[in-house]
Design a protein around this motif. Structure first.
Motif, mmCIF file in Angstrom:
data_model
loop_
_atom_site.group_PDB
_atom_site.id
_atom_site.type_symbol
_atom_site.label_atom_id
_atom_site.label_comp_id
_atom_site.label_asym_id
_atom_site.label_seq_id
_atom_site.Cartn_x
_atom_site.Cartn_y
_atom_site.Cartn_z
ATOM 1 N N GLY A 108 0.820 -1.215 0.000
ATOM 2 C CA GLY A 108 0.000 0.000 0.000
ATOM 3 C C GLY A 108 0.847 1.256 0.000
ATOM 4 N N THR A 109 1.899 1.276 0.815
ATOM 5 C CA THR A 109 2.792 2.438 0.871
ATOM 6 C C THR A 109 3.512 2.627 -0.458
ATOM 7 O OG1 THR A 109 3.105 2.098 3.244
ATOM 8 C CG2 THR A 109 4.739 3.459 2.115
ATOM 9 N N THR A 110 3.960 1.531 -1.049
ATOM 10 C CA THR A 110 4.632 1.615 -2.355
ATOM 11 C C THR A 110 3.677 2.139 -3.417
ATOM 12 O OG1 THR A 110 6.037 -0.243 -1.734
ATOM 13 C CG2 THR A 110 5.927 0.299 -4.068
ATOM 14 N N LEU A 111 2.447 1.673 -3.407
ATOM 15 C CA LEU A 111 1.456 2.133 -4.386
ATOM 16 C C LEU A 111 1.166 3.625 -4.215
ATOM 17 C CD1 LEU A 111 -0.429 1.304 -6.691
ATOM 18 C CD2 LEU A 111 -2.176 0.814 -4.968
ATOM 19 N N ILE A 112 1.017 4.081 -3.004
ATOM 20 C CA ILE A 112 0.767 5.513 -2.759
ATOM 21 C C ILE A 112 1.968 6.348 -3.188
ATOM 22 C CG2 ILE A 112 0.463 7.227 -0.925
ATOM 23 C CD1 ILE A 112 -1.306 5.137 0.491
ATOM 24 N N VAL A 135 6.792 3.607 -13.683
ATOM 25 C CA VAL A 135 5.907 3.929 -12.561
ATOM 26 C C VAL A 135 4.552 3.240 -12.753
ATOM 27 C CG1 VAL A 135 4.695 5.787 -11.365
ATOM 28 C CG2 VAL A 135 7.070 6.105 -12.062
ATOM 29 N N GLY A 136 4.021 3.293 -13.947
ATOM 30 C CA GLY A 136 2.746 2.639 -14.222
ATOM 31 C C GLY A 136 2.840 1.130 -14.102
ATOM 32 N N ILE A 137 3.934 0.582 -14.618
ATOM 33 C CA ILE A 137 4.129 -0.865 -14.542
ATOM 34 C C ILE A 137 4.289 -1.307 -13.086
ATOM 35 C CG2 ILE A 137 5.687 -2.764 -15.166
ATOM 36 C CD1 ILE A 137 6.249 -1.144 -17.782
ATOM 37 N N ALA A 138 5.071 -0.570 -12.300
ATOM 38 C CA ALA A 138 5.266 -0.913 -10.886
ATOM 39 C C ALA A 138 3.954 -0.784 -10.115
ATOM 40 C CB ALA A 138 6.336 -0.013 -10.276
ATOM 41 N N SER A 139 3.130 0.205 -10.466
ATOM 42 C CA SER A 139 1.825 0.361 -9.809
ATOM 43 C C SER A 139 0.921 -0.834 -10.086
ATOM 44 C CB SER A 139 1.137 1.645 -10.285
ATOM 45 O OG SER A 139 1.875 2.770 -9.911
ATOM 46 N N ILE A 140 0.940 -1.313 -11.318
ATOM 47 C CA ILE A 140 0.137 -2.488 -11.671
ATOM 48 C C ILE A 140 0.602 -3.705 -10.877
ATOM 49 C CG2 ILE A 140 -0.367 -4.115 -13.543
ATOM 50 C CD1 ILE A 140 -0.391 -1.650 -15.421
ATOM 51 N N PHE A 141 1.925 -3.879 -10.725
ATOM 52 C CA PHE A 141 2.437 -5.000 -9.925
ATOM 53 C C PHE A 141 2.025 -4.876 -8.457
ATOM 54 C CE2 PHE A 141 5.550 -5.794 -13.416
ATOM 55 C CZ PHE A 141 5.232 -7.134 -13.614
ATOM 56 N N CYS A 142 2.013 -3.647 -7.926
ATOM 57 C CA CYS A 142 1.567 -3.450 -6.537
ATOM 58 C C CYS A 142 0.095 -3.820 -6.379
ATOM 59 C CB CYS A 142 1.790 -2.002 -6.106
ATOM 60 S SG CYS A 142 3.492 -1.625 -5.691
#
Length: 186
Positions: A108-112, A135-142
């Motif tokens: 959650g912290t990583t996504l925020i 950033v978008g790719i990492a958000s999808i993984f989160c």
């Protein structure tokens, strides 16, 4: 007593008022453990007891030792005015609880953080947006990680449902007797 019974059936926490002291409560649980009364009253199901001076941990004995095994934690707290409250909590082992809280908080912290980074880049109107596609790719993984964590929690709850029902039955049959005995005395 009806209120306590509903609390045991509907919530992971319950509280029972009794005039037993914490030491007397612990001794009563030791008697149940030694006499195997709890097996008879819970349809032959065996329980594992770990009794300390502060808390008692009760788990259903199973042939294997799954990670998802629930436990009932009982604590007797003496209050001023000659009464004791027996507090019970149904839940997973502390290590399982800690793992899932770590995953939820970390993801959650990583996504925020990634969302804030993406938003600040958008406000800066960076001409080279391709540098921040990660950033978008990492958000999808989160998000996928959060969904997998949630699914794992639900799977664990489903796998341990039978044991949780046995622990609740134990609490209803054995622990509530402390409250019933006090009602008879009064």
């Amino acid at each position: 007593m009806g209120e306590s019974l509903n609390a045991i059936r509907n919530r992971p926490r319950f509280k029972i008022k009794t005039t037993l002291t914490p030491d007397e409560f612990t001794e009563q649980l030791k008697k149940y453990k030694e006499s195997r009364i709890c097996e008879v009253e819970s349809e032959g199901q065996k329980f594992s007891f770990k009794i300390t001076s502060q808390e008692t941990y009760i788990e259903v004995l199973t042939p294997d030792d799954p990670v998802w095994k629930p436990r009932l934690t009982l604590r007797a707290e003496e209050e001023p005015g000659e009464c004791t409250y027996i507090r019970g909590i149904f839940g997973p082992r502390p290590s399982v609880w800690t793992l899932f809280m770590f995953l939820y908080i970390g993801l959650g912290t990583t996504l925020i953080t990634l969302g804030c980074l993406y938003y600040s880049m958008h406000l800066a109107k960076s001409k080279n947006d391709e540098d921040f596609n990660w950033v978008g790719i990492a958000s999808i993984f989160c998000i996928i990680g959060l969904i997998i964590t949630y699914a794992a929690v639900k799977l664990g709850q489903i796998k341990s449902r039978k044991q949780m029902q046995q622990l609740r039955k134990f609490a209803e049959n054995v622990v509530l007797k402390f409250e019933q005995e006090e009602d008879i005395k009064n």
